[in-house]
Design an enzyme around this catalytic site. Structure first.
Site, PDB file in Angstrom:
ATOM      1  N   GLU A  88      -8.832   0.088   1.793  1.00 38.34           N
ATOM      2  CA  GLU A  88      -7.929   1.114   1.263  1.00 38.34           C
ATOM      3  C   GLU A  88      -6.881   1.384   2.340  1.00 38.34           C
ATOM      4  OE1 GLU A  88      -7.694   4.785   2.065  1.00 38.34           O
ATOM      5  OE2 GLU A  88      -8.617   4.267   3.962  1.00 38.34           O
ATOM      6  N   SER A 119     -10.264   6.598   7.414  1.00 43.48           N
ATOM      7  CA  SER A 119      -8.895   6.445   7.883  1.00 43.48           C
ATOM      8  C   SER A 119      -8.902   5.882   9.303  1.00 43.48           C
ATOM      9  CB  SER A 119      -8.156   7.792   7.782  1.00 43.48           C
ATOM     10  OG  SER A 119      -6.769   7.626   7.954  1.00 43.48           O
ATOM     11  N   HIS A 154      -8.121   7.645   0.843  1.00 40.94           N
ATOM     12  CA  HIS A 154      -7.159   8.754   0.840  1.00 40.94           C
ATOM     13  C   HIS A 154      -6.852   9.183  -0.592  1.00 40.94           C
ATOM     14  CE1 HIS A 154      -6.543   6.835   4.794  1.00 40.94           C
ATOM     15  NE2 HIS A 154      -6.075   8.009   5.193  1.00 40.94           N
TER      16      HIS A 154
END
Length: 307
Positions: A212, A116, A277
């Site tokens: 992502e 992330s 995620h």
């Protein structure tokens, strides 16, 4: 793009530092994560400011200086074998410029784990230290704490990386074909935000790019991909692996957008590789040579992620 230096794998009893370079960390989740790590026979130590919250900007885990100092101290401690990020959120970009990269380099190769917002650190550690890093679950992450698959894959990568040299997708080829290259990537919006900074790669040439994101409307994904395309950052990329796109619009719409923006690259693109995620997220090493077979849905590393 060349292979990066692989840190040494962990052994039972290894000391691992848990740091919070981005968002604030709920104490009960951190404690649960520490219990998991102790169950692996690791010796986790918590950074001094890991549970802080910034007085003005509550989305940050403490001040920039304190978050940077925690990361610096953990990495430069000769007794620490790995640095695990507690969570993402936002804030790593604000830390990168405060680190003493000469001191980090002198401390030698170690394992860094996170994803992330930690994408900013993956890029910086690749560019400034030439190190393989692990895009994987974080110590206080909900998906990690509640998912045996995520835990087991990270544990295998840390202790017995030769057992997880092949990652298998759960989806089809968006664009068929095979490609070889060096793995890199992370969160799409962070890669776009890193463009033009001194701690990021100038481009993905020669790479197998892993992408992502979470919570971004489809048009925002479009904007980030278009920015990377217009900047020439995707020129020469060898292949693309797609992870999770939670809360980014309907799967069909996101898929259409990814096909529209990536299909013209002329390289294999594989879907649903199960990193990012999502529940049961796999750990993907960045900085290692590998082969992507989009038709078979496999990524095969030339060597284990860690020595």
């Amino acid at each position: 793009m060349n292979d990066l230096t692989r840190p040494r794998r962990l052994a039972p009893g290894a000391r691992v530092a848990v740091v919070a370079p981005s968002g604030p960390v709920p104490e009960e989740r951190l404690q649960a994560g520490l219990d998991v790590l102790r169950g692996w026979d690791l010796d986790p130590v918590v950074a001094a400011h890991a549970l802080d919250r910034h007085g003005t900007f509550g989305y940050l885990a403490g001040t920039d200086a304190d978050r940077a100092a925690d990361l610096q101290a953990a990495w430069c401690d000769p007794a620490v074998d790995a640095v695990l990020c507690a969570r993402g959120g936002y804030g790593a970009q604000r830390v990168v410029d405060l680190l003493d990269w000469d001191a980090l380099r002198a401390a030698g190769p170690k394992v860094l784990v996170g994803f992330s917002d930690i994408t900013a650190l993956h890029e910086a550690f690749a560019v400034r230290l030439g190190l393989v890093t692990l895009h994987g679950p974080m110590a206080a992450g909900v998906d990690f704490l509640k998912n045996a698959r995520a835990q087991e894959h990270l544990k295998a990568t840390l202790f017995a990386p030769e057992t997880v040299r092949t990652l298998t997708s759960g989806g089809a080829a968006l664009v068929p074909g095979r490609a070889r290259g060096v793995t890199l990537g992370g969160c799409l919006s962070l890669l776009a935000a890193d463009l033009g900074t001194p701690h990021a790669r100038p481009g993905a040439r020669g790479g197998l790019l892993c992408l992502e994101d979470v919570g971004e409307e489809t048009y925002r994904l479009d904007r980030c991909l278009t920015q990377l395309l217009r900047a020439g950052w995707l020129d020469g990329v060898r292949g693309v692996l797609l992870g999770s796109w939670e809360d980014c619009g309907t799967p069909d719409r996101v898929r259409a957008l990814l096909a529209d923006r990536l299909g013209g690259l002329g390289v294999p693109v594989a879907e649903e590789f199960g990193f990012g995620h999502c529940a049961g997220a796999l750990t993907v090493p960045f900085g290692v040579s590998a082969e992507l077979d989009a038709d078979a849905g496999t990524l095969t590393l030339d060597e284990p992620a860690l020595r």
